[in-house]
Motif scaffolding. Structure first.
Motif, PDB file in Angstrom:
ATOM      1  N   LEU A  16      17.398   3.342   2.990  1.00 10.86           N
ATOM      2  CA  LEU A  16      17.343   2.265   3.973  1.00 10.86           C
ATOM      3  C   LEU A  16      16.841   0.981   3.326  1.00 10.86           C
ATOM      4  O   LEU A  16      15.697   0.909   2.884  1.00 10.86           O
ATOM      5  N   LYS A  17      17.700  -0.037   3.267  1.00 13.17           N
ATOM      6  CA  LYS A  17      17.354  -1.316   2.636  1.00 13.17           C
ATOM      7  C   LYS A  17      17.752  -2.436   3.593  1.00 13.17           C
ATOM      8  O   LYS A  17      18.860  -2.979   3.508  1.00 13.17           O
ATOM      9  N   PRO A  18      16.870  -2.806   4.515  1.00  9.70           N
ATOM     10  CA  PRO A  18      17.257  -3.802   5.524  1.00  9.70           C
ATOM     11  C   PRO A  18      17.401  -5.224   5.016  1.00  9.70           C
ATOM     12  O   PRO A  18      18.072  -6.040   5.647  1.00  9.70           O
ATOM     13  N   VAL A  38      10.428 -22.326  -0.003  1.00 13.11           N
ATOM     14  CA  VAL A  38      10.882 -21.171   0.780  1.00 13.11           C
ATOM     15  C   VAL A  38      12.357 -20.877   0.523  1.00 13.11           C
ATOM     16  O   VAL A  38      13.204 -21.788   0.540  1.00 13.11           O
ATOM     17  N   ILE A  39      12.648 -19.600   0.287  1.00 13.83           N
ATOM     18  CA  ILE A  39      14.008 -19.115   0.069  1.00 13.83           C
ATOM     19  C   ILE A  39      14.308 -18.070   1.126  1.00 13.83           C
ATOM     20  O   ILE A  39      13.500 -17.168   1.375  1.00 13.83           O
ATOM     21  N   ASN A  40      15.467 -18.158   1.766  1.00 17.14           N
ATOM     22  CA  ASN A  40      15.856 -17.215   2.821  1.00 17.14           C
ATOM     23  C   ASN A  40      16.554 -16.003   2.221  1.00 17.14           C
ATOM     24  O   ASN A  40      17.406 -16.130   1.338  1.00 17.14           O
ATOM     25  N   MET A  41      16.189 -14.829   2.735  1.00 12.80           N
ATOM     26  CA  MET A  41      16.833 -13.592   2.314  1.00 12.80           C
ATOM     27  C   MET A  41      18.028 -13.281   3.210  1.00 12.80           C
ATOM     28  O   MET A  41      18.081 -13.705   4.368  1.00 12.80           O
ATOM     29  N   GLY A  42      18.978 -12.528   2.675  1.00 20.44           N
ATOM     30  CA  GLY A  42      20.105 -12.051   3.470  1.00 20.44           C
ATOM     31  C   GLY A  42      19.867 -10.625   3.931  1.00 20.44           C
ATOM     32  O   GLY A  42      18.861 -10.000   3.605  1.00 20.44           O
ATOM     33  N   SER A  43      20.786 -10.110   4.728  1.00 21.22           N
ATOM     34  CA  SER A  43      20.665  -8.730   5.216  1.00 21.22           C
ATOM     35  C   SER A  43      20.930  -7.752   4.082  1.00 21.22           C
ATOM     36  O   SER A  43      21.626  -8.064   3.115  1.00 21.22           O
ATOM     37  N   GLY A  44      20.366  -6.570   4.209  1.00 22.21           N
ATOM     38  CA  GLY A  44      20.457  -5.580   3.157  1.00 22.21           C
ATOM     39  C   GLY A  44      21.745  -4.779   3.194  1.00 22.21           C
ATOM     40  O   GLY A  44      22.534  -4.873   4.144  1.00 22.21           O
ATOM     41  N   PRO A  45      21.978  -3.968   2.157  1.00 19.63           N
ATOM     42  CA  PRO A  45      23.206  -3.176   2.082  1.00 19.63           C
ATOM     43  C   PRO A  45      23.213  -1.964   3.006  1.00 19.63           C
ATOM     44  O   PRO A  45      24.269  -1.435   3.328  1.00 19.63           O
ATOM     45  N   ALA A  77       0.331 -21.201   5.423  1.00 18.89           N
ATOM     46  CA  ALA A  77       1.409 -20.235   5.255  1.00 18.89           C
ATOM     47  C   ALA A  77       1.389 -19.188   6.358  1.00 18.89           C
ATOM     48  O   ALA A  77       0.338 -18.845   6.906  1.00 18.89           O
ATOM     49  N   ILE A  78       2.579 -18.719   6.702  1.00 14.99           N
ATOM     50  CA  ILE A  78       2.730 -17.652   7.692  1.00 14.99           C
ATOM     51  C   ILE A  78       3.579 -16.542   7.082  1.00 14.99           C
ATOM     52  O   ILE A  78       4.131 -16.691   5.984  1.00 14.99           O
ATOM     53  N   ALA A  79       3.676 -15.427   7.800  1.00 11.68           N
ATOM     54  CA  ALA A  79       4.440 -14.283   7.307  1.00 11.68           C
ATOM     55  C   ALA A  79       5.883 -14.686   7.039  1.00 11.68           C
ATOM     56  O   ALA A  79       6.494 -15.445   7.798  1.00 11.68           O
ATOM     57  N   GLY A  80       6.429 -14.141   5.968  1.00 16.02           N
ATOM     58  CA  GLY A  80       7.801 -14.432   5.601  1.00 16.02           C
ATOM     59  C   GLY A  80       8.784 -13.329   5.932  1.00 16.02           C
ATOM     60  O   GLY A  80       9.949 -13.403   5.525  1.00 16.02           O
ATOM     61  N   ASP A 129      15.116  -0.373  14.359  1.00 16.80           N
ATOM     62  CA  ASP A 129      16.345  -1.157  14.443  1.00 16.80           C
ATOM     63  C   ASP A 129      16.174  -2.398  13.569  1.00 16.80           C
ATOM     64  O   ASP A 129      15.429  -3.319  13.899  1.00 16.80           O
ATOM     65  N   PHE A 130      16.868  -2.412  12.441  1.00 17.39           N
ATOM     66  CA  PHE A 130      16.720  -3.498  11.471  1.00 17.39           C
ATOM     67  C   PHE A 130      17.853  -4.521  11.550  1.00 17.39           C
ATOM     68  O   PHE A 130      17.992  -5.363  10.662  1.00 17.39           O
ATOM     69  N   SER A 131      18.644  -4.451  12.605  1.00 17.88           N
ATOM     70  CA  SER A 131      19.830  -5.308  12.702  1.00 17.88           C
ATOM     71  C   SER A 131      19.480  -6.783  12.814  1.00 17.88           C
ATOM     72  O   SER A 131      20.301  -7.642  12.477  1.00 17.88           O
ATOM     73  N   THR A 132      18.293  -7.118  13.300  1.00 16.17           N
ATOM     74  CA  THR A 132      17.902  -8.525  13.422  1.00 16.17           C
ATOM     75  C   THR A 132      16.790  -8.902  12.431  1.00 16.17           C
ATOM     76  O   THR A 132      16.128  -9.932  12.604  1.00 16.17           O
ATOM     77  N   SER A 133      16.588  -8.085  11.425  1.00 15.17           N
ATOM     78  CA  SER A 133      15.531  -8.359  10.442  1.00 15.17           C
ATOM     79  C   SER A 133      15.846  -9.631   9.652  1.00 15.17           C
ATOM     80  O   SER A 133      17.002  -9.956   9.402  1.00 15.17           O
ATOM     81  N   TRP A 134      14.814 -10.334   9.243  1.00 12.48           N
ATOM     82  CA  TRP A 134      14.986 -11.524   8.423  1.00 12.48           C
ATOM     83  C   TRP A 134      13.850 -11.600   7.406  1.00 12.48           C
ATOM     84  O   TRP A 134      12.811 -10.968   7.565  1.00 12.48           O
TER      85      TRP A 134
END
Length: 296
Positions: A263-265, A279-286, A166-169, A131-136
């Motif tokens: 699948l591209k979360p 640090v740059i924040n990613m958005g949700s995938g297509p 540094a921690i996991a991104g 379930d990738f709905s809350t992935s960041w």
């Protein structure tokens, strides 16, 4: 006595007729039925792989057939007993031409699944791949594998260094057997891999073998890549990753294709004004999940 004999003969004839009628009725009962599948989001596989459907009947898998076309709906002929007794439908990715014991059960790369309710089953990848709905995701632009401070925009690392250490991104669910994550940057319209991984807290699989890194080490212990030597997609390295698209995909393992899987979360375009090392924040995938329906 004659009446009794005639009556016995009549009963025998009637019984024979009924038995014959029952046999005739049984012989006309269908032995197969139709299974119609309709999936959204599936992409064509590489030449060496096929999709295969499975019914779970009394806890055991029964194949409904393989396919490569991703045009739906599609209908398959299945034994009526299996069709009626099935409790679950599963879709897997299998090596083409598979034989022997491996052909009798789905591979680890199960991509869709769902339980039957009456004559239909709603299937999804969320319950079986993840379930990738809350992935960041977060990343920085940096080139820690070389000593040149002028090419920092030519490397990408999925980590968060806002508050050292540094921690996991990446916030991604643990994948089941048969799947891996892969990072990508899109150069000249062509996806170029940054490496495959299963653990967001560790270096990716190509940390020590990448042809693009510099000679100052393998980089931090997180997924990522320095594009400082060599070339790919017609781009000579080092380059500038500002403005390119960055993607995290979920890939079958073993992989079916050198291109990103469906699948591209996570996906994000690197801002043109991005600051190196910040640090740059990613958005949700297509394509966060795949869905479909199965009707028997």
């Amino acid at each position: 006595m004659k009446k009794i004999l005639n009556l016995a003969i009549a009963i025998a004839i009637a019984t024979t007729f009924v038995a014959c009628s029952d046999d005739d009725n049984n012989s006309t009962l269908p032995t197969t039925g139709d299974l119609t599948v309709d999936f959204t989001g599936l992409e064509a596989l590489g030449a060496d792989y096929v999709y295969e459907g499975w019914l779970i009947v009394n806890g055991s898998p029964v194949s409904t057939g393989t396919f490569t076309s991703v045009t739906f709906p599609q209908t398959y002929t299945v034994a009526i007993d299996d069709l009626q007794a099935a409790t679950t439908f599963v879709l897997s990715i299998e090596p083409a031409g598979e034989t022997g014991a491996d052909a009798l059960a789905p591979a680890a790369t199960k991509i869709l699944a769902g339980d039957f309710s009456g004559s239909s089953a709603s299937v999804t990848s969320a319950g079986i791949v993840g379930d990738f709905s809350t992935s960041w995701g977060k990343y920085i632009l940096a080139t820690p594998t070389d000593t040149d401070s002028t090419n920092e925009a030519s490397g990408i690392w999925f980590l968060d260094n806002a508050n050292p250490p540094a921690i996991a991104g990446l916030g991604l669910p643990t994948l089941p057997d048969g799947w891996k994550y892969e990072g990508w940057v899109v150069l000249n319209g062509t996806p170029v891999s940054t490496g495959t991984f299963t653990d967001v807290n560790a270096a990716d699989d190509n940390a020590a073998t990448s042809p693009y890194k510099g000679s100052a080490g393998n980089g931090p212990g997180y997924p990522g890549e320095d594009f400082v030597t060599g070339s790919a997609a017609g781009v000579d390295f080092p380059t500038d990753l500002k403005g390119v698209t960055v993607v995290i995909s979920v890939e079958p393992s073993p992989d079916n294709s050198p291109a990103p899987f469906t699948l591209k979360p996570l996906a994000h375009e690197v801002p043109a004004d991005a600051m190196n090392g910040t640090v740059i924040n990613m958005g949700s995938g297509p394509q966060v999940s795949l869905t479909g329906s199965v009707i028997r």
